[in-house]
Design an enzyme around this catalytic site. Structure first.
Site, PDB file in Angstrom:
ATOM      1  N   ASP A 198       0.830  -1.204   0.000  1.00  0.00           N
ATOM      2  CA  ASP A 198       0.000   0.000   0.000  1.00  0.00           C
ATOM      3  C   ASP A 198       0.867   1.258   0.000  1.00  0.00           C
ATOM      4  O   ASP A 198       2.023   1.250   0.412  1.00  0.00           O
ATOM      5  CB  ASP A 198      -0.903  -0.017   1.231  1.00  0.00           C
ATOM      6  CG  ASP A 198      -2.245   0.669   0.997  1.00  0.00           C
ATOM      7  OD1 ASP A 198      -2.312   1.512   0.083  1.00  0.00           O
ATOM      8  OD2 ASP A 198      -3.204   0.351   1.717  1.00  0.00           O
ATOM      9  N   GLU A 254       3.359   5.244  -3.564  1.00  0.00           N
ATOM     10  CA  GLU A 254       3.619   6.376  -4.462  1.00  0.00           C
ATOM     11  C   GLU A 254       4.998   7.034  -4.272  1.00  0.00           C
ATOM     12  O   GLU A 254       5.553   7.477  -5.292  1.00  0.00           O
ATOM     13  CB  GLU A 254       2.509   7.434  -4.290  1.00  0.00           C
ATOM     14  CG  GLU A 254       1.131   6.974  -4.691  1.00  0.00           C
ATOM     15  CD  GLU A 254       0.455   6.149  -3.587  1.00  0.00           C
ATOM     16  OE1 GLU A 254      -0.497   5.425  -3.907  1.00  0.00           O
ATOM     17  OE2 GLU A 254       0.897   6.211  -2.422  1.00  0.00           O
ATOM     18  N   ASP A 282      -7.951   4.418  -3.549  1.00  0.00           N
ATOM     19  CA  ASP A 282      -9.117   4.661  -2.696  1.00  0.00           C
ATOM     20  C   ASP A 282     -10.161   5.491  -3.425  1.00  0.00           C
ATOM     21  O   ASP A 282     -10.454   6.640  -3.076  1.00  0.00           O
ATOM     22  CB  ASP A 282      -8.681   5.364  -1.409  1.00  0.00           C
ATOM     23  CG  ASP A 282      -7.736   4.512  -0.582  1.00  0.00           C
ATOM     24  OD1 ASP A 282      -7.803   3.271  -0.697  1.00  0.00           O
ATOM     25  OD2 ASP A 282      -6.930   5.078   0.165  1.00  0.00           O
TER      26      ASP A 282
END
Length: 781
Positions: free
Chosen positions: A580, A583, A657
């Protein structure tokens, strides 16, 4: 009489060549270097062409007097053979392979690619096809560890490549973006990594070629300039016609009103008050909003008139959280959109505006949280001819470096991309089945009971997923199960496998600064420090940061910590990894320059230069780490970000998300298609959306009390059913989201059409399994 020199060269001879000089070029192996005869200001001084294969030619250009040494993060070693010939005709250097021809003007550096029937595949514009500007990384982008960065790493080049494009050309790829755009011809796209946004420096054309540029920095497709504030693009007038600004009207939930002028709509970022580098230029909190105004439950309207300098289809970008509508010239150009307050979204649209006419504009905003965001900017108008050119801009690189890939069809172009960046791994077959996830299972009991219910109800499922916070609340990065909720993780894993299930677990590259793993990494200089220096606390109230995955030693330590606390410790019982926030997402909703300060400097250089590539080096850590301790088990990674070449690390991506709206389901269709056409074959999404509107939450709560299905709950159930129908036909078939939870029996009762539909499509997925697994094999080969 024109003199023609022809050199017929085999790959074997090329590889052994020590270098030879022809009239206008230098040849060394399969590299051909030209010192340009006409060096324009902001243009290249040298061009270097590398014949990689019959269908792939690499183009490098530099404004310096030579090329810097560098190592690619996305290109794998190339051992293929290519027979080709080189000839000079006047000032033209012509390279011909078995599949295409490249012609370089030795005076100007202009390059044109042809097929063997003399049809132009791609042509650089005659003037300004390659432009360069020197770039120095601002000190504030480097941040608190600026002393670690050698002076040479602060300097590079911003470059732009510009090509002609016929009207009937279409472009696809660039990764996963959320503006419902498929054909990127004439569009603008900022290429950076963010939650719900994945940027890949690869594009394909319906003319059967692709361009992969080897740059890791922030890039732009289309317009190379940043979007403008409204007052820089238009004359503004308030609602009464007074020049200079729009009228902003703020009404809070108690009816208190503030009316003020707004010369721009730019409430996009929150800054920490504790940061010294922020306080030099920015104040803490959301910038520019009225002080003390309570956003949650308020209604905000910006209205007035814009006067355009020229007739054009103006290209806007909207940044929003809460509910948004926009009217221009009395027309609803942005129907209602919503996004949760903590995770704003961007949406692009364009509309015609006439020159010299006061055109009405109205922006309606209903913030949906104590913190919320709103911004509206516009691209400077360009002619249709300019919009339709193929334009690539990179903020910072040592040189311009791209690969031209030709093919008879787009499958051959993608094959060329994977020749350069690595084969797509063949995943375990179970990954193509149905996955059940939620935000989040909170105990081993949750995991086991929910999987058992699938088995009892005879609903097919392969994978159950443990999302974040299985660790002790204050121990993010420990990789340890909290004993009170997971008393015997090995027994939990054994139970899942006994039910013929698989188990995937979330691991972040994030560490609280109090945990042992942080301290071990930090002792080697492998943690980013800006968030610690600025005392940034996450939504749980603790302070932490991310590790530097660009360092090979850090990657090995990161895996070892995972292995000691999870993988080998539990007898290889973890089947897949959920990587997760890759980035990396150190903090949401900050300006671009501060994001760079938070995620660097890296072991390879500034985060400005390496801004987009974190997820691929992080994937490298887990892929090679697991293979090192258990080489006979296939690896599977799911990551929230992605980059060119990530397919070689057995890595898939999901779209982050996203929200639970019909427009968000629509956006995933184009997002997933363009991601796949960027050469990365395995993609998925949170089926049903992740972030949930309050009306759906309230509807479920009402049903739990009364058993009555109101209009919102009816819509919720249909949305979930339709999204599962869609999800059945994407590579990764996975449901996930916040409350209401997404197990089918929690969506609707067994006699409800939504329940029956979801189960029917789940079973259809397994009927398709032989076809899907065969396709996965075809993708690999």
């Amino acid at each position: 009489m024109r003199l023609t020199k022809t050199l017929l060269i085999s790959a074997v001879l090329l590889m052994s060549a020590t270098g030879m000089q022809a009239a206008g070029f230098n040849q060394n192996g399969n590299y051909l270097t030209v010192q340009l005869k006409q060096h324009q200001n902001f243009g290249p001084s040298q061009i270097r062409l590398q014949v990689v294969s019959d269908k792939i030619i690499r183009v490098q250009a530099t404004a310096e007097q030579g090329f810097r040494d560098k190592q690619s993060l996305i290109i794998v070693p190339q051992n293929g053979k290519a027979n080709y010939k080189v000839e000079e005709q006047g000032e033209k250097l012509i390279i011909t392979t078995a599949a295409m021809r490249a012609v370089l003007n030795e005076a100007t550096g202009q390059i044109t690619f042809y097929d063997l029937k003399d049809h132009v595949l791609l042509n650089e514009v005659a003037q300004g096809g390659k432009t360069f500007k020197p770039f120095t990384v601002p000190d504030r982008e480097i941040g608190v560890d600026i002393a670690k960065v050698p002076e040479a790493q602060k300097h590079g080049w911003s470059w732009r490549a510009l090509f002609d494009s016929p009207d009937n050309e279409a472009f696809y790829g660039l990764g996963q973006h959320q503006s419902e755009e498929l054909n990127m011809k004439g569009k603008n796209e900022d290429l950076f990594q963010y939650n719900t946004k994945v940027s890949v420096p690869f594009v394909i054309s319906n003319k059967n070629y692709g361009i992969l540029w080897d740059s890791y920095s922030y890039c732009r497709w289309g317009n190379p300039e940043d979007y403008l504030q409204l007052n820089r693009a238009f004359k503004l007038y308030d609602k009464d016609g007074k020049e200079g600004q729009l009228t902003g009207t703020y009404v809070d939930k108690n009816g208190q009103k503030i009316v003020r002028g707004e010369d721009s709509i730019y409430f996009e970022y929150a800054m920490p008050e504790t940061s010294e580098i922020c306080n030099k230029t920015d104040k803490g909190g959301i910038q520019n909003l009225p002080k003390g105004f309570a956003l949650n439950g308020s209604k905000v309207v910006y209205e007035g008139y814009v006067e355009a300098p020229t007739n054009s289809f103006y290209q806007f970008i909207l940044y929003y959280a809460g509910y948004m509508k926009i009217y221009i010239d009395g027309k609803l150009v942005v129907p209602e959109r919503w996004r949760t307050a903590w995770n704003p979204n961007s949406f692009k649209f364009e509309t015609p505006i006439r020159k010299g006419v006061k055109t009405p504009i109205r922006i309606e905003w209903q913030p949906d949280g104590d913190v919320s965001y709103c911004g509206l900017r516009v691209a400077a108008p360009r002619s249709e001819a300019e919009k339709n050119q193929l334009s690539i801009w990179s903020e910072m690189s040592p040189d311009m470096d791209y690969y031209f890939i030709a093919g008879q069809n787009l499958d051959e172009v993608i094959s060329g991309y994977r020749t350069l960046t690595g084969k797509a791994s063949l995943y375990p077959k179970w990954t193509l089945g149905f996955w059940q996830s939620r935000e989040r299972y909170q105990s081993s009991k949750d995991i086991e009971e929910n999987l058992k219910k699938f088995r009892d109800l005879k609903i097919p499922v392969d994978n159950i997923v443990q999302d974040w916070n299985y660790w002790k609340l204050d121990s993010w990065g420990s990789h340890e199960f909290e004993a009170a909720r997971y008393p015997n993780p090995q027994a939990m894993l054994d139970s899942v496998h006994a039910m013929n299930g698989r188990f995937m677990i979330s691991v972040w590259p994030k560490f609280y600064d109090t945990v042992k793993n942080y301290k071990e990494l930090d002792s080697k200089g492998w943690m980013y420090h800006q968030a610690i220096k600025d005392d940034i606390h996450d939504w749980l109230g603790f302070r932490g940061s991310f590790y530097d995955a660009y360092d090979a030693g850090a990657r090995k330590m990161f895996w070892r910590q995972m292995d000691e606390n999870l993988y080998t410790k539990y007898k290889f019982g973890i089947d897949a990894w959920w990587m997760d926030a890759s980035e990396p997402n150190v903090r949401d909703c900050t300006p671009m320059w501060y994001r760079k300060a938070l995620s660097g400097p890296t072991a390879l250089g500034t985060s400005t230069e390496y801004f987009n590539a974190y997820s691929i080096v992080n994937a490298d850590a887990i892929y090679h780490g697991q293979r090192s301790v258990n080489p006979n088990q296939r690896v599977f990674l799911l990551t929230r970000s992605g980059f060119a070449g990530e397919q070689r690390y057995s890595t898939a991506t999901w779209s982050g998300d996203i929200a639970t709206r019909w427009e968000d389901m629509r956006a995933q269709m184009t997002a997933g298609l363009n991601y796949s056409m960027a050469g990365l074959p395995f993609w998925g999404m949170d089926q049903g959306g992740f972030c949930v509107e309050n009306r759906y939450v309230a509807a479920q709560q009402e049903f739990d009390k009364t058993g009555k299905e109101n209009a919102d709950l009816k819509e919720w159930r249909e949305l979930q059913a339709r999204w599962n129908q869609f999800g059945c036909f994407v590579p990764l078939y996975r449901t996930h989201g916040q409350w209401p939870t997404r197990e089918v029996w929690n969506i609707a009762p067994a006699d409800h059409p939504a329940y029956k539909t979801i189960v029917a499509y789940d079973k259809l997925r397994y009927r398709l399994m032989p076809y899907l697994y065969s396709m996965a094999g075809m993708v690999h080969f």
